[in-house]
Design a protein around this motif. Structure first.
Motif, PDB file in Angstrom:
ATOM      1  N   ASN A 186      38.756  45.662  82.960  1.00 55.74           N
ATOM      2  CA  ASN A 186      37.340  46.044  82.853  1.00 55.74           C
ATOM      3  C   ASN A 186      37.185  47.501  82.427  1.00 55.74           C
ATOM      4  OD1 ASN A 186      36.418  43.511  83.530  1.00 55.74           O
ATOM      5  ND2 ASN A 186      36.170  43.984  85.710  1.00 55.74           N
ATOM      6  N   MET A 187      38.007  48.382  82.993  1.00 52.82           N
ATOM      7  CA  MET A 187      37.939  49.801  82.628  1.00 52.82           C
ATOM      8  C   MET A 187      38.204  49.993  81.141  1.00 52.82           C
ATOM      9  SD  MET A 187      39.884  51.640  85.852  1.00 52.82           S
ATOM     10  CE  MET A 187      40.018  53.234  85.066  1.00 52.82           C
ATOM     11  N   LEU A 188      39.219  49.296  80.641  1.00 52.66           N
ATOM     12  CA  LEU A 188      39.566  49.455  79.229  1.00 52.66           C
ATOM     13  C   LEU A 188      38.422  48.992  78.339  1.00 52.66           C
ATOM     14  CD1 LEU A 188      41.641  50.325  77.178  1.00 52.66           C
ATOM     15  CD2 LEU A 188      42.692  48.056  77.321  1.00 52.66           C
ATOM     16  N   GLY A 189      37.750  47.911  78.739  1.00 53.51           N
ATOM     17  CA  GLY A 189      36.603  47.442  77.976  1.00 53.51           C
ATOM     18  C   GLY A 189      35.492  48.479  77.905  1.00 53.51           C
ATOM     19  N   VAL A 190      35.236  49.141  79.027  1.00 61.68           N
ATOM     20  CA  VAL A 190      34.208  50.192  79.066  1.00 61.68           C
ATOM     21  C   VAL A 190      34.633  51.380  78.216  1.00 61.68           C
ATOM     22  CG1 VAL A 190      33.058  51.864  80.570  1.00 61.68           C
ATOM     23  CG2 VAL A 190      33.312  49.493  81.315  1.00 61.68           C
ATOM     24  N   TRP A 191      35.882  51.791  78.340  1.00 57.36           N
ATOM     25  CA  TRP A 191      36.366  52.964  77.608  1.00 57.36           C
ATOM     26  C   TRP A 191      36.306  52.769  76.102  1.00 57.36           C
ATOM     27  CZ3 TRP A 191      41.299  55.156  80.467  1.00 57.36           C
ATOM     28  CH2 TRP A 191      40.909  55.575  81.751  1.00 57.36           C
ATOM     29  N   LYS A 192      36.542  51.549  75.649  1.00 57.82           N
ATOM     30  CA  LYS A 192      36.472  51.283  74.203  1.00 57.82           C
ATOM     31  C   LYS A 192      35.097  51.629  73.649  1.00 57.82           C
ATOM     32  CE  LYS A 192      39.825  47.471  74.102  1.00 57.82           C
ATOM     33  NZ  LYS A 192      39.956  45.992  73.947  1.00 57.82           N
ATOM     34  N   ASN A 193      34.067  51.413  74.464  1.00 56.61           N
ATOM     35  CA  ASN A 193      32.700  51.745  74.032  1.00 56.61           C
ATOM     36  C   ASN A 193      32.379  53.216  74.253  1.00 56.61           C
ATOM     37  OD1 ASN A 193      31.970  49.102  73.208  1.00 56.61           O
ATOM     38  ND2 ASN A 193      31.625  48.517  75.342  1.00 56.61           N
ATOM     39  N   VAL A 194      32.667  53.713  75.439  1.00 50.77           N
ATOM     40  CA  VAL A 194      32.319  55.095  75.787  1.00 50.77           C
ATOM     41  C   VAL A 194      33.058  56.094  74.892  1.00 50.77           C
ATOM     42  CG1 VAL A 194      32.471  56.854  77.596  1.00 50.77           C
ATOM     43  CG2 VAL A 194      31.758  54.521  78.168  1.00 50.77           C
ATOM     44  N   HIS A 195      34.302  55.812  74.586  1.00 52.09           N
ATOM     45  CA  HIS A 195      35.132  56.741  73.805  1.00 52.09           C
ATOM     46  C   HIS A 195      35.335  56.258  72.369  1.00 52.09           C
ATOM     47  CE1 HIS A 195      36.043  58.939  77.465  1.00 52.09           C
ATOM     48  NE2 HIS A 195      36.478  57.837  78.040  1.00 52.09           N
ATOM     49  N   SER A 196      34.388  55.493  71.864  1.00 51.63           N
ATOM     50  CA  SER A 196      34.563  54.875  70.543  1.00 51.63           C
ATOM     51  C   SER A 196      34.782  55.899  69.435  1.00 51.63           C
ATOM     52  CB  SER A 196      33.357  53.987  70.211  1.00 51.63           C
ATOM     53  OG  SER A 196      32.154  54.751  70.213  1.00 51.63           O
ATOM     54  N   GLU A 197      34.082  57.024  69.478  1.00 52.87           N
ATOM     55  CA  GLU A 197      34.245  58.041  68.429  1.00 52.87           C
ATOM     56  C   GLU A 197      35.629  58.674  68.482  1.00 52.87           C
ATOM     57  OE1 GLU A 197      32.263  58.841  65.842  1.00 52.87           O
ATOM     58  OE2 GLU A 197      31.145  57.073  66.488  1.00 52.87           O
ATOM     59  N   PHE A 198      36.096  58.961  69.692  1.00 51.20           N
ATOM     60  CA  PHE A 198      37.426  59.559  69.849  1.00 51.20           C
ATOM     61  C   PHE A 198      38.504  58.565  69.419  1.00 51.20           C
ATOM     62  CE2 PHE A 198      41.109  60.981  72.446  1.00 51.20           C
ATOM     63  CZ  PHE A 198      41.184  62.296  71.991  1.00 51.20           C
ATOM     64  N   ILE A 199      38.315  57.297  69.784  1.00 49.94           N
ATOM     65  CA  ILE A 199      39.264  56.257  69.398  1.00 49.94           C
ATOM     66  C   ILE A 199      39.310  56.116  67.880  1.00 49.94           C
ATOM     67  CG2 ILE A 199      39.631  53.754  69.444  1.00 49.94           C
ATOM     68  CD1 ILE A 199      38.660  53.817  72.380  1.00 49.94           C
ATOM     69  N   LYS A 200      38.130  56.165  67.266  1.00 48.37           N
ATOM     70  CA  LYS A 200      38.055  56.068  65.797  1.00 48.37           C
ATOM     71  C   LYS A 200      38.757  57.257  65.146  1.00 48.37           C
ATOM     72  CE  LYS A 200      34.677  55.576  62.038  1.00 48.37           C
ATOM     73  NZ  LYS A 200      33.225  55.514  61.706  1.00 48.37           N
ATOM     74  N   LYS A 201      38.553  58.447  65.717  1.00 53.06           N
ATOM     75  CA  LYS A 201      39.190  59.659  65.201  1.00 53.06           C
ATOM     76  C   LYS A 201      40.706  59.524  65.215  1.00 53.06           C
ATOM     77  CE  LYS A 201      39.747  64.580  66.394  1.00 53.06           C
ATOM     78  NZ  LYS A 201      39.363  65.650  67.366  1.00 53.06           N
TER      79      LYS A 201
END
Length: 231
Positions: A186-201
């Motif tokens: 569940n945490m990973l699912g939330v982080w994918k959204n919350v940190h989407s810009e950083f993940i994309k970077k």
């Protein structure tokens, strides 16, 4: 036994570490450091047997954030000096511990490290690894750009291929873990959204293998946390 968990972002939590704490009957107190209306309990270093500093987007080596970090660096410094206290720092928390132990924390020259990659046990015989049953490496989740040097007098415990310094231990009671081993599904699912810009970077694109890697990490992470708590 009492445990203080310091959160630096609202989507950060102890994840699988919480199960190990509850199994050992820790009484847990949370403090949301990101909420300026709330102040740390006075003499917290005397009240708690274990303090856990979690991750967050703040930058411990940024002079402009010195005021924000001052109480947490002071708390960590007190805890490090008290031989009967145990401290765990994850991601930003590990950088706080590295700082008070005199090590350099800085922006990694390779840029962000995001996604799953293996970490290797530098010294498999270290007592923190006692419950890993001979495991020599396992997947870990990474979500950071800042990194730390290994503090003087500390043991280098986990090594990564992108950024080498992924975990250190000091006096078998202070542990800084750069990678995230606590992340639930569940945490990973939330982080994918919350940190989407950083993940994309960073260029990480989660694939179908993501949950299998996270499950492998969870098993190893739980064993590592239990090993630390039982020291």
């Amino acid at each position: 036994m009492r445990c203080l968990i310091v959160r630096f972002k609202d989507c950060e939590g102890p994840g699988t570490l919480l199960d190990s704490l509850q199994a050992r009957n820790y009484r847990i107190t949370y403090h949301n450091a990101y909420d300026p209306r709330v102040h740390i309990v006075p003499a917290a270093h005397q009240m708690f047997d274990l303090v856990v500093f979690l991750g967050g987007p703040q930058t411990v080596h940024d002079p402009d954030q010195h005021k924000f970090f001052k109480p947490w660096l002071e708390l960590a410094s007190h805890l490090v000096s008290m031989k009967d206290k145990k401290v765990i720092g994850i991601c930003l928390g590990s950088q706080i511990l590295a700082t008070v132990l005199g090590a350099k924390v800085y922006e990694g020259e390779k840029g962000p490290e995001v996604g799953f990659s293996d970490v290797k046990l530098v010294n498999p015989s270290h007592p923190a690894f006692s419950k890993l049953n001979g495991t020599s490496s396992f997947p870990a989740f990474h979500l950071h750009e800042d990194v730390f040097e290994i503090p003087k007098g500390a043991d280098h415990l986990l090594q990564g291929s992108f950024y080498s310094n992924q975990m250190f231990g000091y006096e078998n009671r202070v542990f800084g873990i750069q990678c995230h081993l606590e992340v639930t599904e569940n945490m990973l699912g939330v982080w994918k959204n919350v940190h989407s810009e950083f993940i994309k970077k960073a260029g990480w694109i989660p694939g179908p293998e993501t949950e299998d890697l996270r499950s492998q990490m969870e098993r190893a992470g739980r064993a590592l946390f239990e090993g630390i708590l039982d020291l």
